[in-house]
Write a protein that holds these residues in place. Structure first.
Motif, PDB file in Angstrom:
ATOM      1  N   ARG A   5      46.649  -5.569 -86.306  1.00 60.97           N
ATOM      2  CA  ARG A   5      45.224  -5.759 -86.539  1.00 60.97           C
ATOM      3  C   ARG A   5      44.701  -4.605 -87.362  1.00 60.97           C
ATOM      4  N   LYS A   6      43.563  -4.813 -87.986  1.00 61.63           N
ATOM      5  CA  LYS A   6      42.919  -3.762 -88.768  1.00 61.63           C
ATOM      6  C   LYS A   6      42.532  -2.609 -87.845  1.00 61.63           C
ATOM      7  N   ILE A   7      42.684  -1.400 -88.340  1.00 60.17           N
ATOM      8  CA  ILE A   7      42.350  -0.217 -87.554  1.00 60.17           C
ATOM      9  C   ILE A   7      40.850  -0.004 -87.530  1.00 60.17           C
ATOM     10  N   ASN A   8      40.322   0.167 -86.331  1.00 60.59           N
ATOM     11  CA  ASN A   8      38.924   0.550 -86.153  1.00 60.59           C
ATOM     12  C   ASN A   8      38.941   2.069 -85.998  1.00 60.59           C
ATOM     13  N   TRP A   9      38.567   2.772 -87.050  1.00 61.80           N
ATOM     14  CA  TRP A   9      38.688   4.225 -87.081  1.00 61.80           C
ATOM     15  C   TRP A   9      37.851   4.908 -86.006  1.00 61.80           C
ATOM     16  N   LEU A  10      36.686   4.352 -85.701  1.00 64.56           N
ATOM     17  CA  LEU A  10      35.853   4.929 -84.645  1.00 64.56           C
ATOM     18  C   LEU A  10      36.554   4.813 -83.295  1.00 64.56           C
ATOM     19  N   HIS A  11      37.109   3.643 -83.009  1.00 62.19           N
ATOM     20  CA  HIS A  11      37.830   3.455 -81.738  1.00 62.19           C
ATOM     21  C   HIS A  11      39.051   4.366 -81.657  1.00 62.19           C
ATOM     22  N   LEU A  12      39.766   4.492 -82.762  1.00 71.96           N
ATOM     23  CA  LEU A  12      40.928   5.376 -82.805  1.00 71.96           C
ATOM     24  C   LEU A  12      40.491   6.820 -82.528  1.00 71.96           C
ATOM     25  N   TYR A  68      46.133   3.791 -78.701  1.00 71.96           N
ATOM     26  CA  TYR A  68      45.229   2.950 -79.477  1.00 71.96           C
ATOM     27  C   TYR A  68      46.002   1.826 -80.172  1.00 71.96           C
ATOM     28  N   ASN A  72      45.582  -2.039 -79.337  1.00 73.06           N
ATOM     29  CA  ASN A  72      44.941  -2.781 -80.429  1.00 73.06           C
ATOM     30  C   ASN A  72      45.801  -3.964 -80.875  1.00 73.06           C
ATOM     31  N   ASP A  73      47.121  -3.814 -80.794  1.00 69.50           N
ATOM     32  CA  ASP A  73      48.021  -4.840 -81.308  1.00 69.50           C
ATOM     33  C   ASP A  73      48.569  -5.799 -80.255  1.00 69.50           C
TER      34      ASP A  73
END
Length: 160
Positions: A5-12, A68, A72-73
């Motif tokens: 999935r696309k990385i959510n930089w804030l969540h990371l 993360y 996420n995946d």
């Protein structure tokens, strides 16, 4: 392998900060680790006290990224739940080790905790690999450091 999935930089970022803060809190609750470490009878190959801070900072960064990525995946609810609890379990064991070992001077209990931590990290790597290989590989340096720390813990337990 599951599609990434696309990385959510804030969540990371939040994930990494939370993991780093857990490590900092553990150190704070354990007391003056450096002074305690320097006062111990240490086994051969014990690194200088100054090594631990930078190593753990980097390892916590890698642990946070790994957690993360795998969460996420994960495609199925069951896989997500399993990987979540494995991840949280290793964080809890990691958090407790410093407090028990340095804060409580309970070296043999610390040895039991770190052996359990070794096993849980191995389970994380095995469980994470089919979901996200990078997440699994990011935990390999952590496992290697833990195995070295297990040796040090055993040495301290026997020498003190």
């Amino acid at each position: 392998m599951i599609a990434k999935r696309k990385i959510n930089w804030l969540h990371l970022f939040i994930f990494v900060v939370v993991v780093e803060m857990i490590g900092i809190l553990s150190g704070v609750l354990a007391g003056d680790i450096k002074t305690h470490y320097l006062a111990l009878n240490l086994p051969i190959f014990s690194p200088p006290a100054a090594v631990f801070g930078p190593v753990w900072t980097i390892l916590y960064l890698m642990i946070g990224i790994s957690g993360y990525l795998v969460l996420n995946d994960s495609a199925s609810r069951a896989t997500t739940r399993t990987n979540f609890w494995l991840f949280v379990s290793q964080l809890i064991l990691n958090f407790c080790w410093s407090i028990v070992f340095f804060g409580g001077n309970q070296y043999f209990i610390g040895l039991i905790i770190i052996i359990l931590l070794d096993a849980v990290v191995i389970m994380c790597i095995r469980s994470f690999k089919p979901v996200n290989r990078v997440a699994a590989y990011l935990l390999v340096p952590y496992l290697l450091w833990l195995l070295f720390a297990t040796y040090l813990t055993l040495g301290v337990a026997l020498l003190n």
